[in-house]
Structure formats: C-alpha cells, structure tokens
Design a protein around this motif. Structure first.
Motif, PDB file in Angstrom:
ATOM      1  N   UNK A  54      25.404  30.855  11.536  1.00  0.00           N
ATOM      2  CA  UNK A  54      26.652  30.724  12.423  1.00  0.00           C
ATOM      3  C   UNK A  54      26.763  31.964  13.367  1.00  0.00           C
ATOM      4  N   UNK A  55      26.307  33.004  12.936  1.00  0.00           N
ATOM      5  CA  UNK A  55      26.553  34.473  13.176  1.00  0.00           C
ATOM      6  C   UNK A  55      25.525  34.491  14.283  1.00  0.00           C
ATOM      7  N   UNK A  56      24.073  34.239  13.866  1.00  0.00           N
ATOM      8  CA  UNK A  56      22.829  34.275  14.760  1.00  0.00           C
ATOM      9  C   UNK A  56      23.061  33.162  15.946  1.00  0.00           C
ATOM     10  N   UNK A  57      23.698  32.016  15.764  1.00  0.00           N
ATOM     11  CA  UNK A  57      24.016  30.992  16.731  1.00  0.00           C
ATOM     12  C   UNK A  57      24.952  31.617  17.856  1.00  0.00           C
ATOM     13  N   UNK A  58      26.207  32.414  17.231  1.00  0.00           N
ATOM     14  CA  UNK A  58      27.050  32.883  18.243  1.00  0.00           C
ATOM     15  C   UNK A  58      26.259  33.916  19.283  1.00  0.00           C
ATOM     16  N   UNK A  59      25.669  34.835  18.676  1.00  0.00           N
ATOM     17  CA  UNK A  59      25.079  35.849  19.193  1.00  0.00           C
ATOM     18  C   UNK A  59      24.269  35.056  20.443  1.00  0.00           C
ATOM     19  N   UNK A  60      23.359  34.213  20.160  1.00  0.00           N
ATOM     20  CA  UNK A  60      22.634  33.480  20.864  1.00  0.00           C
ATOM     21  C   UNK A  60      23.326  32.808  22.056  1.00  0.00           C
ATOM     22  N   UNK A  61      24.613  31.978  21.663  1.00  0.00           N
ATOM     23  CA  UNK A  61      25.272  31.249  22.761  1.00  0.00           C
ATOM     24  C   UNK A  61      26.000  32.651  23.761  1.00  0.00           C
ATOM     25  N   UNK A  62      26.110  33.877  23.200  1.00  0.00           N
ATOM     26  CA  UNK A  62      27.009  34.898  24.037  1.00  0.00           C
ATOM     27  C   UNK A  62      25.962  35.509  24.792  1.00  0.00           C
ATOM     28  N   UNK A  63      24.756  35.679  24.358  1.00  0.00           N
ATOM     29  CA  UNK A  63      23.892  36.352  25.061  1.00  0.00           C
ATOM     30  C   UNK A  63      23.261  35.573  26.295  1.00  0.00           C
TER      31      UNK A  63
END
Length: 201
Positions: A54-63
C-alpha cells in the motif's frame, strides 16, 4: 531491472489504481492477487506485508501526480504568473482522469490514514509539504524578479491553492458536478490576478 525488480514494479503499478479507488485499508491481499494474477507467496516474496504494498502504491500514485504538477510549473512558461495559471489549467483539463482514477491520491490517503496508518500519513504529509513548497517557490521567484507582489505571503497562498483545489476535487467527485472544482480554480485565478500581480487585472 532484474526479474525480481520487474515483478515488484509490476505489482506496484498494477495495484496503485486499485488502492486509490478502493482504499489503502479496504484493499485486501485477495484483491492484490486478483489484480496482478500472482500468488500470495509471490506478493510476500517481494513485500513484507500488505501495508508495504500500500505504501509503495501510494508513493507511485503521488509521484505521478507530482510529476504532472511539476511540468505545469516548469520551464516551459516564461513567468511565475504563467506557471501558476498553468497549474490551474492542469486541473481544469485533467479532472476527468483524476476522477476516473479514484480521485486525488493525496487527499484519499490523507483521509484514510489519519489515525489508522501512521506510516502512510507521514508520507502524505511529506507530499503535501513538497507540493506547497513547489508553489511557494514559484511565487517567491516571481517576487524576487519584480513580477509579483512582495508583500504577499508565498507559503500561505500556496497552502490556500492546495486547500481550494483539494476541496473542489472532493465536492466535485462526491456530487459528480465539476462546477465545484471550477469554482475553486476560478478563485485561485482571482488570487493570482488580484493579490499576487503587482498590477491587478
């Protein structure tokens, strides 16, 4: 990239829209395996647990969002005013894509992770701080070159831009009426023209 790195990136890119639409807490491991076509063992072979995915997915979305916003504030525009108005135009033109992807990933994650997912909350905080800094830096550059009103508080105005934009997105997505976002963006344009520009429009 190695095979393992490619698999990890595939998991992140495939689940990023899922987490943003369904929620970082509501998305289950079964949802992840269904979306990726991978086994639970393969998921856990690349990530320690679901929270890490989830954290990696958020970072991807935010980037992705940050890169798009950064382009709107980039060197393609000759003045600080043009850059700030390009930021508004980005949301004016991109709202459909943002809504289809589940809404703003920063706002979605912020709402969900407030007290239940502290590591995600920290990342969201960093995202918003970086966003505000990017806009305030643009304003300060305009103030330093004599283009924008030096009496304006760059950080406060940048924060207001984010609050208006996020509020507009929230209301428009909830009601299905884009006029709320457009109203917020029109207000930002008014601030640029009436409060930031040395010679008001």
């Amino acid at each position: 990239m190695s095979k393992a790195e490619k698999t990890k990136q595939f998991i992140i890119e495939t689940t990023a829209p899922l987490f943003n639409k369904k929620g970082y807490l509501s998305t289950t491991l079964s949802d992840i395996t269904e979306a990726t076509g991978l086994t639970k063992g393969s998921i856990y072979g690349n990530f320690e647990n679901k929270d890490e995915v989830a954290l990696a997915a958020y970072k991807y979305n935010a980037t992705l969002l940050t890169k798009s916003m950064a382009r709107s504030l980039g060197e393609d525009f000759p003045s600080a005013t043009d850059k700030l108005k390009a930021f508004v135009n980005f949301y004016r033109k991109s709202w459909k894509a943002v809504f289809l992807n589940g809404g703003c990933p920063l706002m979605n994650a912020a709402t969900e992770a407030d007290d239940t997912f502290p590591i995600l909350k920290k990342q969201v905080t960093l995202s918003f701080e970086g966003w505000i800094k990017k806009i305030s830096t643009t304003i300060i550059e305009g103030q330093q070159n004599g283009e924008l009103n030096k009496k304006a508080n760059a950080n406060e105005i940048a924060s207001l831009f984010i609050m208006l934009t996020e509020g507009g997105i929230l209301l428009s997505k909830t009601t299905g009426d884009e006029s709320f976002l457009n109203l917020a963006l029109d207000r930002i344009l008014s601030i640029i023209d009436q409060e930031l520009n040395i010679i008001p429009s």
